[in-house]
Write an enzyme that holds these catalytic residues in place. Structure first.
Site, PDB file in Angstrom:
ATOM      1  N   ILE A  70       6.828  29.036 -51.676  1.00 18.85           N
ATOM      2  CA  ILE A  70       7.428  27.777 -52.190  1.00 18.85           C
ATOM      3  C   ILE A  70       6.217  26.809 -51.726  1.00 18.85           C
ATOM      4  O   ILE A  70       5.802  25.706 -52.294  1.00 18.85           O
ATOM      5  CB  ILE A  70       8.601  27.083 -51.759  1.00 18.85           C
ATOM      6  CG1 ILE A  70       9.657  28.272 -52.415  1.00 18.85           C
ATOM      7  CG2 ILE A  70       8.902  25.731 -52.138  1.00 18.85           C
ATOM      8  CD1 ILE A  70      11.203  28.044 -52.144  1.00 18.85           C
ATOM      9  N   ASP A  71       5.777  26.775 -50.509  1.00 17.19           N
ATOM     10  CA  ASP A  71       4.717  26.135 -50.136  1.00 17.19           C
ATOM     11  C   ASP A  71       3.386  26.300 -50.866  1.00 17.19           C
ATOM     12  O   ASP A  71       2.780  25.403 -51.394  1.00 17.19           O
ATOM     13  CB  ASP A  71       4.089  26.543 -48.637  1.00 17.19           C
ATOM     14  CG  ASP A  71       4.967  25.655 -47.434  1.00 17.19           C
ATOM     15  OD1 ASP A  71       5.327  24.568 -47.733  1.00 17.19           O
ATOM     16  OD2 ASP A  71       5.146  26.151 -46.479  1.00 17.19           O
TER      17      ASP A  71
END
Length: 399
Positions: free
Chosen positions: A168-169
């Site tokens: 997700i980062d």
């Protein structure tokens, strides 16, 4: 040939992963990246270990090539003024501070656009800005839990699981790059910069893709299927002699070719399995048959037979096997460059390949403050005695 973003200057006030991943990508495309770090400690990822190579965190190495490091204490008045002066020179500013810190340092977009109307400011945060939860810190692990990704990852009867990287980062960093490039294009038309509000939570929900669509349009939860697929069968990993194979049969014609290649042509004529819809409905009888049969076949020959039949299949590889595979060699996916501290710095090539823009060897991730004096002299015209005075005051540090 020149690089795609040659001449573009990026002031990078971000740390850890999403922001640095975005600025590394911009650096790969040719932008000049000024990575601002706290004197002494630097980016948090410098302490993320193991693994280490010659005392340097490989986590840090993985997200910080093609950058120049400036060690500046933004909490000092002189340090803050240097940041403002660099913002005047920059095209893009990337930050992941909490809003309260930006207001404290007087570095909000409203502050910055006054000094540089052409500046594009990209703010990366956990939950976006401009609402009651804007100060809540965002961590990939927490977002994987909150966004529903853990609920759909793992074995059907097992625990919810996180993915093996902070994806997700990473996808938030990729979204930030898309937004920055779009803003640069728009600036060519308007002459003005703008503010980009990029949130991890937004990125995670968007990445749910067909799973989100399924819930939003039917109200049904997706659940976990391990390595299988809820809507396509067979689409999973099977054990065979010599290893494990991933098979993805995407349509009914592929299923017929698959059955012929493995010697079970009768399955494709069985009305229970003739169409994908029917295969998903009867997966409980079909999959045990396939598991038993494939378990008696040898991996290398099975792969060759399936590929010859046009059925998507691949062996389950370790990371090392993937990085040294034939396709990685053909695509020259791994780059290397000499580095004085670790000998040879190796990293994965950016997947963006452009016919009219060159992509040379990377510069190794910098030491803390390695380029402080160089950038302040070149960009702001600071004389050596001025730089020494700032270093003595603690506003900056140089190696």
């Amino acid at each position: 040939m020149s690089t795609a973003l040659e001449g573009i200057k990026v002031l990078d006030l971000s740390r850890v992963l999403a922001g640095p991943w975005a600025t590394m990508t911009l650096g790969d495309l040719g932008a000049e990246i000024w990575k601002i770090e706290q004197p002494g400690s630097g980016d948090d990822t410098r302490s993320f270990a193991p693994p280490l190579v010659n005392g340097i965190s490989t986590y840090y190495l993985g997200a910080n090539r093609n950058k120049k490091s400036l060690a500046i204490d933004i909490g000092t008045s002189e340090g803050r003024e240097i940041i403002v002066d660099l913002a005047r020179k920059a095209d893009i500013l990337v930050e992941n501070f909490r809003p309260a810190s930006l207001r404290k340092f007087r570095l909000t977009y409203d502050d910055l656009k006054v000094i540089n109307p052409r500046l594009i400011v990209c703010s990366i945060s956990g939950y976006g800005r401009g609402h009651a939860l804007e100060e809540r810190p965002g961590y990939d692990f927490i977002l994987q839990a909150e966004s529903g990704f853990m609920a759909i990852t793992g074995e059907r009867d097992g625990e919810p699981m996180r993915l093996g990287v902070a994806f997700i980062d990473l996808v938030t960093g990729m979204n930030a790059v898309q937004a920055v490039l779009a803003a640069l294009y728009m600036r060519e038309r308007t002459g003005e910069g703008q503010w980009l509000d990029i949130g991890l939570h937004d990125s995670a929900l968007f990445l749910l893709a067909n799973v989100a669509s399924g819930y939003l349009n039917t109200g049904k939860e997706h659940g976990r299927y391990g390595n299988a697929h809820p809507s396509i069968v067979p689409y999973q990993i099977f054990a065979c002699i010599g290893g494990r194979i991933a098979i993805a049969v995407g349509n009914d014609e592929q299923f017929r070719r698959f059955c012929r290649a493995i010697g079970l042509i009768e399955l494709s004529d069985d009305p229970r399995y003739a169409t994908n819809r029917r295969r998903t409905e009867h997966r409980e009888t079909l999959l045990p048959l396939l598991e038993k049969h494939l378990g008696n076949l040898e991996l290398t020959k099975l792969l060759a037979d399936l590929r010859a039949a046009g059925v998507p299949a691949g062996d389950v590889r370790s990371v090392g096997q993937a990085l040294t595979s034939d396709i990685a060699e053909l695509r020259r996916s791994v780059m290397s460059v000499e580095d004085p501290k670790i000998g040879t710095f190796r990293s994965v090539r950016n997947p963006v390949r452009m016919s009219a823009s060159m992509s040379g060897p990377p510069t190794p991730p910098p030491d803390i403050g390695q380029h402080t004096a160089e950038v302040l002299a070149e960009q702001l015209g600071f004389a050596p005695h001025h730089i020494r005075r700032l270093q003595e005051s603690g506003a900056i540090s140089c190696p």
